[in-house]
Each structure stands twice: as structure tokens, then as C-alpha cells.
Design a protein around this motif. Structure first.
Motif, PDB file in Angstrom:
ATOM      1  N   MET A   1      -9.262   2.426   8.198  1.00  0.00           N
ATOM      2  CA  MET A   1      -7.912   2.274   7.815  1.00  0.00           C
ATOM      3  C   MET A   1      -7.414   1.919   6.724  1.00  0.00           C
ATOM      4  O   MET A   1      -7.504   1.408   5.895  1.00  0.00           O
ATOM      5  N   GLU A   2      -6.785   3.063   6.483  1.00  0.00           N
ATOM      6  CA  GLU A   2      -5.910   2.796   4.726  1.00  0.00           C
ATOM      7  C   GLU A   2      -4.973   1.345   4.825  1.00  0.00           C
ATOM      8  O   GLU A   2      -3.326   1.154   5.433  1.00  0.00           O
ATOM      9  N   ARG A   3      -4.367   1.522   3.711  1.00  0.00           N
ATOM     10  CA  ARG A   3      -3.876   0.083   3.392  1.00  0.00           C
ATOM     11  C   ARG A   3      -2.278   0.903   3.512  1.00  0.00           C
ATOM     12  O   ARG A   3      -2.162   2.020   2.941  1.00  0.00           O
ATOM     13  N   PRO A   4      -1.267  -0.053   3.906  1.00  0.00           N
ATOM     14  CA  PRO A   4      -0.227   0.752   3.916  1.00  0.00           C
ATOM     15  C   PRO A   4       0.691   1.257   2.460  1.00  0.00           C
ATOM     16  O   PRO A   4       0.426   0.087   1.500  1.00  0.00           O
ATOM     17  N   ILE A   5       1.040   2.547   2.220  1.00  0.00           N
ATOM     18  CA  ILE A   5       1.045   3.088   0.657  1.00  0.00           C
ATOM     19  C   ILE A   5       2.512   2.117   0.740  1.00  0.00           C
ATOM     20  O   ILE A   5       3.273   1.215  -0.819  1.00  0.00           O
ATOM     21  N   ALA A   6       3.488   2.087   2.013  1.00  0.00           N
ATOM     22  CA  ALA A   6       4.906   1.158   1.116  1.00  0.00           C
ATOM     23  C   ALA A   6       4.726  -0.433   0.949  1.00  0.00           C
ATOM     24  O   ALA A   6       6.050  -0.624   0.279  1.00  0.00           O
ATOM     25  N   GLN A   7       3.358  -0.672   1.700  1.00  0.00           N
ATOM     26  CA  GLN A   7       3.185  -2.499   0.960  1.00  0.00           C
ATOM     27  C   GLN A   7       2.406  -2.540  -0.679  1.00  0.00           C
ATOM     28  O   GLN A   7       2.309  -3.356  -0.760  1.00  0.00           O
ATOM     29  N   LEU A   8       2.371  -1.291  -1.594  1.00  0.00           N
ATOM     30  CA  LEU A   8       1.767  -1.556  -2.663  1.00  0.00           C
ATOM     31  C   LEU A   8       2.826  -1.238  -3.763  1.00  0.00           C
ATOM     32  O   LEU A   8       3.967  -0.917  -3.375  1.00  0.00           O
ATOM     33  N   PRO A   9       2.670  -2.384  -4.217  1.00  0.00           N
ATOM     34  CA  PRO A   9       4.337  -2.713  -5.300  1.00  0.00           C
ATOM     35  C   PRO A   9       3.761  -1.544  -6.049  1.00  0.00           C
ATOM     36  O   PRO A   9       2.541  -1.112  -6.769  1.00  0.00           O
TER      37      PRO A   9
ATOM     38  N   VAL B   1      -0.389  -5.804  -7.323  1.00  0.00           N
ATOM     39  CA  VAL B   1      -0.626  -4.795  -6.904  1.00  0.00           C
ATOM     40  C   VAL B   1      -2.484  -5.734  -6.814  1.00  0.00           C
ATOM     41  O   VAL B   1      -3.238  -4.878  -5.647  1.00  0.00           O
ATOM     42  N   ASP B   2      -2.959  -5.811  -7.205  1.00  0.00           N
ATOM     43  CA  ASP B   2      -3.886  -7.282  -7.307  1.00  0.00           C
ATOM     44  C   ASP B   2      -4.359  -7.896  -5.866  1.00  0.00           C
ATOM     45  O   ASP B   2      -5.366  -7.727  -4.912  1.00  0.00           O
ATOM     46  N   ALA B   3      -2.680  -7.799  -4.987  1.00  0.00           N
ATOM     47  CA  ALA B   3      -3.362  -8.437  -3.613  1.00  0.00           C
ATOM     48  C   ALA B   3      -3.230  -7.576  -3.023  1.00  0.00           C
ATOM     49  O   ALA B   3      -3.234  -7.630  -1.782  1.00  0.00           O
ATOM     50  N   TRP B   4      -2.461  -6.664  -3.179  1.00  0.00           N
ATOM     51  CA  TRP B   4      -2.264  -5.335  -2.007  1.00  0.00           C
ATOM     52  C   TRP B   4      -4.057  -4.764  -1.932  1.00  0.00           C
ATOM     53  O   TRP B   4      -4.471  -4.756  -0.647  1.00  0.00           O
ATOM     54  N   LEU B   5      -4.738  -5.061  -3.016  1.00  0.00           N
ATOM     55  CA  LEU B   5      -5.863  -4.409  -2.615  1.00  0.00           C
ATOM     56  C   LEU B   5      -7.078  -5.343  -2.014  1.00  0.00           C
ATOM     57  O   LEU B   5      -7.667  -4.925  -1.726  1.00  0.00           O
ATOM     58  N   ALA B   6      -6.816  -6.424  -2.979  1.00  0.00           N
ATOM     59  CA  ALA B   6      -7.431  -7.688  -2.004  1.00  0.00           C
ATOM     60  C   ALA B   6      -7.497  -7.833  -0.149  1.00  0.00           C
ATOM     61  O   ALA B   6      -8.955  -8.144   0.181  1.00  0.00           O
ATOM     62  N   ALA B   7      -6.497  -7.190  -0.271  1.00  0.00           N
ATOM     63  CA  ALA B   7      -6.345  -8.235   1.316  1.00  0.00           C
ATOM     64  C   ALA B   7      -7.316  -6.616   1.965  1.00  0.00           C
ATOM     65  O   ALA B   7      -7.024  -5.988   1.588  1.00  0.00           O
ATOM     66  N   PRO B   8      -7.690  -7.119   3.059  1.00  0.00           N
ATOM     67  CA  PRO B   8      -8.698  -6.145   4.185  1.00  0.00           C
ATOM     68  C   PRO B   8      -7.808  -5.186   4.860  1.00  0.00           C
ATOM     69  O   PRO B   8      -6.232  -5.418   4.936  1.00  0.00           O
ATOM     70  N   PRO B   9      -8.000  -4.102   4.557  1.00  0.00           N
ATOM     71  CA  PRO B   9      -7.337  -2.895   5.251  1.00  0.00           C
ATOM     72  C   PRO B   9      -7.120  -3.972   6.886  1.00  0.00           C
ATOM     73  O   PRO B   9      -7.634  -4.432   7.499  1.00  0.00           O
ATOM     74  N   PRO B  10      -5.555  -2.607   7.290  1.00  0.00           N
ATOM     75  CA  PRO B  10      -5.641  -3.063   8.800  1.00  0.00           C
ATOM     76  C   PRO B  10      -7.117  -2.552   9.743  1.00  0.00           C
ATOM     77  O   PRO B  10      -7.527  -1.573   8.995  1.00  0.00           O
ATOM     78  N   GLN B  11      -7.238  -2.906  10.424  1.00  0.00           N
ATOM     79  CA  GLN B  11      -8.247  -2.406  11.254  1.00  0.00           C
ATOM     80  C   GLN B  11      -7.566  -1.393  12.544  1.00  0.00           C
ATOM     81  O   GLN B  11      -6.443  -1.477  13.057  1.00  0.00           O
ATOM     82  N   ALA B  12      -8.363  -0.612  12.945  1.00  0.00           N
ATOM     83  CA  ALA B  12      -8.127   0.534  14.191  1.00  0.00           C
ATOM     84  C   ALA B  12      -8.412  -0.581  15.366  1.00  0.00           C
ATOM     85  O   ALA B  12      -8.551  -1.275  15.613  1.00  0.00           O
ATOM     86  N   PRO B  13      -6.598  -0.362  16.057  1.00  0.00           N
ATOM     87  CA  PRO B  13      -7.062  -0.496  17.595  1.00  0.00           C
ATOM     88  C   PRO B  13      -8.231  -0.650  18.172  1.00  0.00           C
ATOM     89  O   PRO B  13      -8.318   0.727  18.262  1.00  0.00           O
ATOM     90  N   ALA B  14      -8.591  -1.297  19.247  1.00  0.00           N
ATOM     91  CA  ALA B  14      -9.177  -1.342  19.726  1.00  0.00           C
ATOM     92  C   ALA B  14      -9.619  -0.215  21.081  1.00  0.00           C
ATOM     93  O   ALA B  14      -8.755   0.468  21.420  1.00  0.00           O
ATOM     94  N   ALA B  15     -11.135   0.895  21.355  1.00  0.00           N
ATOM     95  CA  ALA B  15     -10.336   1.396  22.331  1.00  0.00           C
ATOM     96  C   ALA B  15     -10.032   1.223  23.408  1.00  0.00           C
ATOM     97  O   ALA B  15     -10.212  -0.081  24.299  1.00  0.00           O
TER      98      ALA B  15
END
Length: 345
Positions: free
Chosen positions: A1-9, A331-345
Motif C-alpha cells: 500500500m502506498e502512503r496517502p498523498i494528502a498526508q504528504l506536507p 516530509v521526512d516523517a511521512w516517508l519514515a512512517a511505514p505505508p499502510p497495510q492492505a486489509p486482510a482478505a
């Protein structure tokens, strides 16, 4: 999963005043003011545009002028700036530079000075209410006489440090070369304002070179056609001149046929500083977050590369150093945070 664009400063450096208006706001104000809008601004919105010939540019300008005509009261100006800041906040932007030519509103709001003071006060209120920092770029119209631009530069200089942060030059490049406005930009630079003329949109590398050589541009609005001259791109990268690239606008005005033809990836890979912008979302549709989504989906920008695009926008801005520092840390914090996990099937 990719990091949310709207949360990127990020910072937003290329947005025109009237063109920032929300489409529902335009339709509502037109109804209240008794302005008859063409169908291209109502049911067929966003309009189909192409400005690579004079007729096409005339149509674009006509739609812009119609939209401007609904802004008749001071409260309309406050609303426009508040909504622009709200939209930027939703996109993750912490700094907005919005450009306005006061002469377009001067007859309605008691002259150039009163108009600029109205815009500056509206910006202060929007900044307070949304938390988004706002700087005003006073922009001259290159289709008018250079003496008009000098008058605007003197006005902008009077308000340097009081909300005005930059001086620009817009409208059709084919009808006014940058070198004709050197005197106006000299006045603005002496006042410490960022030099940010349009160039390299409807004309090629010469237009960009004149912005650099004659106007000592810190940033160039658009600048995408610099890609036609590799030596010019190398110079832009070396001088760290930020290009305000607006992908949706480039397609909407026919600068390129399709969004994948915008040279965003090539400019970035060549080391040119790039700040993504929207130009006139009222006429082109997509807003700031969508430009970053385009970089990801169409040009394959990874999250580290998107973070660098955001950093470039912040570094190229006229934001206060303390705000830049905070946004860059975000920006550094956004990139350092792990991307969200995909929901379990």
C-alpha cells in the motif's frame, strides 16, 4: 500500500486567484449575481480547451473573464481565499502562494492599492482560519504595456514583508517577451521579492532563457518546454531554478496532447527542481493532490521521489524559514512512517 498523498506536507506555488475558485462557488455566485454562464462552465465543465492558437487562447481568456465577473463584493474575495486555503489544506499543503493581478479588480474595489489590501486581508483571515500559510504574488499581464507592469511592481514592493512575497508575469507568452519587463522585475527584486515569471509553456526554450537572463527568475511558471534544450535543463538544475509544473494545465491548454507527454519525469531525472501546481483548477479540474497522484500513477514516482517533489516545492517557496523547516520535517516523517497495510482478505 502506498502512503496517502494528502498526508504528504508540500507547498503550492502556482495557483491563479480567479482560477482557484471552486466550480460550485462559481455556479452559485453567478446565480446570485445574475451572470449567465456558458454551458462549458456549467453542465459541460470542465471546459474543453486548447490555446495553441490565438482563437483558442481567446476562448480560454473569455471563460476566465466571465468567471472573474462574479467576484463583485469584498465577501466574495474572502470566500475565494478561504476556500482555496481549505482545498490546499485537504491536499496536505502547508504553504500557498496565490497570484493576482490587482488591475483585474481595481475598477470594482476602488483602485489598485485598495484591491491589493483587500486580497492581503482576505489572505490573513484565510491563514488564521485554516492554518495554511499564504503569500501573495502580484502578477503583471504581459499583454499590457511594460509601464503597467512597473506600476504593479512598485505597488508590490510597498507591501514586501507585509504579505506580498513574489512578483510574476503571466498571460500569453506569444504576445509579450520577458525582456520587455526587465524594469518591472528590477523594482521587485530590489524589494526582496521572489522573481517568478511564466515561461516555456506556449513558447520554447528562448522564453525560459529570457526569464533567467533578463528577469533573474528564481522560479519559472511552467517551464516545461525547457526540455527541448538539454543545456538549458542542465543550467536550470545547476542554478536550482524551480519549475512550477502543472500537468493538468499542460494538457488542458494543448501544450501536450496527453498527460504522459508532460516532461515531468525527464526534468526530475535531470535534476531540475520541480514544484507541482494546478494553475487554474476552475478551468482544468484537478487540484493539487491529483497532480501528485498523476506523478505516481502516470510517471511511476515512488514514495521517496514524491517526498523529494514535496521538498522541492517547499525549498522553492517564499515561506518563512521556520515554516519551511517544519514542513520539511513533516516530509521526512511521512516517508519514515511505514505505508499502510492492505486489509486482510
Amino acid at each position: 500500500m502506498e502512503r496517502p498523498i494528502a498526508q504528504l506536507p508540500k507547498a503550492h506555488l502556482h495557483l491563479h486567484f480567479t482560477g482557484s475558485m471552486r466550480h460550485p462557488t462559481l455556479v452559485g455566485l453567478a446565480r446570485e449575481r445574475g451572470v449567465q454562464l456558458p454551458q462549458s462552465l456549467v453542465s459541460e465543465w470542465p471546459p474543453k480547451l486548447r490555446a495553441t492558437d490565438e482563437r483558442g487562447w481567446f476562448r480560454f481568456q473569455r471563460l476566465y473573464d466571465i468567471a472573474r465577473s462574479v467576484l463583485r463584493r469584498s465577501e466574495d474575495m474572502y470566500r475565494l481565499l478561504r476556500e482555496a486555503a481549505e482545498d490546499d489544506r485537504a491536499a496536505g499543503s502547508g504553504w500557498l502562494e496565490i497570484q493576482v493581478d490587482p488591475s483585474g479588480y481595481a475598477a470594482r474595489f476602488d483602485g489598485l492599492t485598495a484591491t491589493l489590501e483587500l486580497v492581503l486581508d482576505a489572505a490573513r483571515v484565510a491563514e488564521r482560519d485554516t492554518g495554511v500559510g499564504i503569500g501573495i504574488m502580484v502578477a503583471a499581464n504581459r499583454t499590457k504595456h511594460p509601464l503597467d507592469a512597473k506600476a504593479l511592481a512598485r505597488l508590490a514592493a510597498q507591501y514586501a514583508g507585509r504579505g506580498v512575497v513574489a512578483f510574476g508575469l503571466n498571460n500569453d507568452e506569444r504576445r509579450g517577451r520577458a525582456l520587455e519587463f526587465e524594469g518591472a522585475f528590477r523594482i521587485a527584486r530590489r524589494a526582496g521579492l521572489v522573481s517568478a515569471p511564466h515561461g516555456g509553456e506556449l513558447q520554447g526554450p528562448r522564453s525560459v532563457r529570457e526569464c533567467l537572463d533578463e528577469l533573474s527568475a528564481d522560479r519559472v511558471g511552467h517551464g516545461v518546454r525547457a526540455i527541448e534544450d538539454p543545456y538549458l535543463v542542465e543550467r536550470i538544475a545547476t542554478q536550482e531554478t524551480t519549475l512550477e509544473v502543472c500537468p493538468s494545465s499542460n494538457v488542458g491548454l494543448g501544450v501536450v496532447e496527453r498527460v504522459e507527454h508532460v516532461p515531468l519525469r525527464r526534468l526530475f531525472d535531470a535534476g531540475a527542481p520541480v514544484a507541482l501546481g494546478t494553475d487554474d483548477p476552475l478551468l482544468f479540474g484537478p487540484r493539487l493532490a491529483e497532480q501528485y497522484e498523476t506523478a505516481r500513477a502516470v510517471f511511476g514516482f515512488t514514495d521517496p521521489e514524491l517526498a523529494e517533489l514535496a521538498r522541492m516545492s517547499i525549498r522553492g517557496s517564499a515561506a518563512p524559514d521556520s515554516l519551511k523547516k517544519g514542513l520539511l520535517a513533516g516530509v521526512d516523517a511521512w516517508l519514515a512512517a511505514p505505508p499502510p497495510q492492505a486489509p486482510a482478505a
